[in-house]
Design an enzyme around this catalytic site. Sequence first.
Site, short mmCIF file in Angstrom:
data_model
loop_
_atom_site.label_atom_id
_atom_site.label_comp_id
_atom_site.label_asym_id
_atom_site.label_seq_id
_atom_site.Cartn_x
_atom_site.Cartn_y
_atom_site.Cartn_z
CG ASP A 52 -15.56 5.59 65.15
OD1 ASP A 52 -14.66 4.79 64.83
OD2 ASP A 52 -15.79 5.91 66.32
CD GLU A 64 -12.54 -1.48 67.04
OE1 GLU A 64 -13.16 -2.53 66.76
OE2 GLU A 64 -12.85 -0.37 66.59
#
Length: 924
Positions: free
Chosen positions: A82, A7
């Site tokens: 997640d 990310e």
Amino acid sequence: MNIVIVESPAKAKTINKYLGASYEVLASFGHVRDLPAKNGSVDPDANFQMIWEVDPKAAGRLNDIAKALKGASRLILATDPDREGEAISWHVLEVMKEKRALKDQKIERVVFNAITKQAVTDAMKAPRQIDGALVDAYMARRALDYLVGFTLSPVLWRKLPGARSAGRVQSVALRLVCDRELEIEKFVPREYWSLVATLTTPRGDSFEARLVGADGKKIQRLDIGSGAEAEDLKKAIEAANFTVSTVEAKPARRNPQAPFTTSTLQQEASRKLGFAPAHTMRIAQRLYEGIDIGGETTGLITYMRTDGVQIDGSAITQARKVIGEDYGNAYVPDAPRQYQTKAKNAQEAHEAIRPTDLSRRPAEMRRRLDPDQAKLYELIWIRTIASQMESAELERTTVDIAAKAGSRVLELRASGQVIKFDGFLALYQEGRDDEEDEDSRRLPAMSEGEALKRQALAVTQHFTEPPPRFSEASLVKRMEELGIGRPSTYASILQVLKDRGYVKLEKKRLHGEDKGRVVVAFLENFFSRYVEYDFTAALEEQLDRISNNEISWQQVLQDFWTGFIGAVNDIKDLRVAEVLDALDDMLGPHIYPARADGGDIRQCPTCGTGRLNLKAGKFGAFVGCSNYPECRYTRPLAADSEASADRVLGKDPETDLDVTVKAGRFGPYIQLGEQKDYPEDEKPKRAGIPKNMSPGDMELELALKLLSLPREIGKHPETGQPITAGIGRFGPFVRHEKTYASLEAGDEVFDIGLNRAVTLIAEKIAKGPSGRRFGADPGKPLGEHPSLGGVAVKNGRYGAYVTAGGVNATIPSDKTPETITLAEAIALIDERAAKGGGKPKRAAKKAAPKKAAAKTASKTATKAADPDAPKPAKKAASKKAAAKPKSDAVSKARAPVASAAKTSAAKPTAPKTPAKKSAGKARG
């Protein structure tokens, strides 16, 4: 070459060092696609087919990834471990497929719980495929939030003017805060008395004992309800002889708490460090991404979004080693401690939040971190170490004392505890929202039959107190207990409620604002099921079942949508007046306080004949008189606002009129005198109170200054026209003819001089009306209007506005250019277009453009009045789609084909209301 996607650029840089030259690590900068902020992005009639749009900011980065894949052998998706991380990986992969950037490359998904060399290299050895069930759960959650927002918010705007929006989980969190406000308002204090004697032993040691019984009857906390009862018992105690009846000592153990989850970290950081949940998560993110240690960036804590309380076996071994080194072997339990989560709907089995290397003591790390980072790291380190320490051993002692006064026998009790072995308490004790009880006191040694002497007697009057307002920590805890939301959402939920003005934070407690209470009352009246705690928790359980591959995500959405759109259809024909009447009844205790004289609580205090009722205006709900416009009495909603609405600050020395603070429908203001002091055709002089000033802090001197505005500074040296200073909608300003210039930092509206004012005016003229020196203001793009093209926010001569296709709409005062969303901007533009305004003047000269503009306005009015109105025929839509150039920006989610949905006659349809009819009802 192996391409790795993470990310953040910080992670990319670190992981690149770990993996070496055969790997290229690129950052997606978070999510790369989302649902376009317009109707139709999720289609319930096509089995919830979803349209995804590439974020313009991410387009360049995705192109870089596509270029890097040329000649690469593997694409490794290494985003967070997640549900959101899984979704980012899936989005990146889908875009690469659309760009046809993937040929023979092997596609792998890896996850690591910490950014350390060991964790990353181990993860690379255990790749897997993208978890489709987690992606389904993400899509279901995103679609739910979208459908609620884009279906419910327009209803809210039309039926409750001044309201902003309603979210699926935020609304339930808001209800918790507002329900607590209602409990506080309904609370009736109850008087009670306590009698506490200070007694001494024969050895001179003193302690306190509380009265717990009299004449064979137990006395509970609230049993002594009057001063007369307390006085009677006081006389008996003062005449009594005291003897120890029993001494009971019981051993007890206190075990340490589990390591931190996201929720408990936010709670404890709030209690012990005073950090807001959002601030805690920002710092935790930085600690997770790591700092430079020995020339290498290393993550200091494990992943910070988790429900799990278990920690890795190697970390437990290291913790036990640190405990033995720092505290001794007596503090190391015989067996390692294992914890299991008790939270409802616990997510994927992630590890708890802990330091990646427990040998990095807080004292060592303090010099490498900024103060807040150091505090949070120390809190996490201490909690992790304490969780593996030996239990504390206590001895709880209770002493019962007989007090005999003639024929009367009273009972007193003292309690306390002794720590025999501190165990984990040597390092850590969890913070509490309430005060410690008296059991923590230590008592002197006593034996049965021992005589005691009275040293003092405290007879104290008390009143029961209402339940406390939620702190951010206690609200997070309550949401977790109810199974509402997820760890990663708590911080953003609280921030949204504050940003929308639904709640405010005062002295670390959350107060429900009038705006928020009206929204909750509306939802409880007309959408009660969707703000129920059990319903929201049950929906979270369904979403978790999707992630476990137990249920279809489309089925969950279908079950929700059928009831939800039915509720929307039920309210669409209600007039605004009917909605306000329902809210007026529900909010009655909050809006209308009991009068001291016992009179009619709804009688207008100004005209005496009108009745007060709930009204709605551009700036939200307020209380007004039924005799409007003859009587113009208004006040805010709060029940206590009427008492504080008229507060006389003093007399104006020039006119001898009262200077009063008042509360009006548009906020608090200052008024000079009353209407009776002025001619019939003249209104009392008024001045608004600036947003950065509190009405409660207003004093006469400042009020007189505000009433003096606008003031004339002097004449412009070139034109001879006056320059004035005042405070407007966007803050303090100076004005010369039609030019307004905002004051800058250091300028004071009450004493700015002529030279400075002339300079500000000249600078503003040089910049032009838009405030830019060169060219027109291009504005800040927000996205696309369904029919008018690009939407932008601009700063105009008379303030900020949104524009699309030549239609301009002023941004209302409850929104700002920085926070207004695309959906809100579209609603404002459509409302303006529906009124026939906002078009350039030159368009009116030609009949054809005028007709076209009216047609466009009609279409957009229909869209505004009914966001779920029937869509154009599929054929027309197809032509439109075919006419557009191919783009990688838009793609459809993996969902069953639309034709499958068409065969189901039971599919609910969106409400279909003509624009004119809706607009008429909204005005009602």
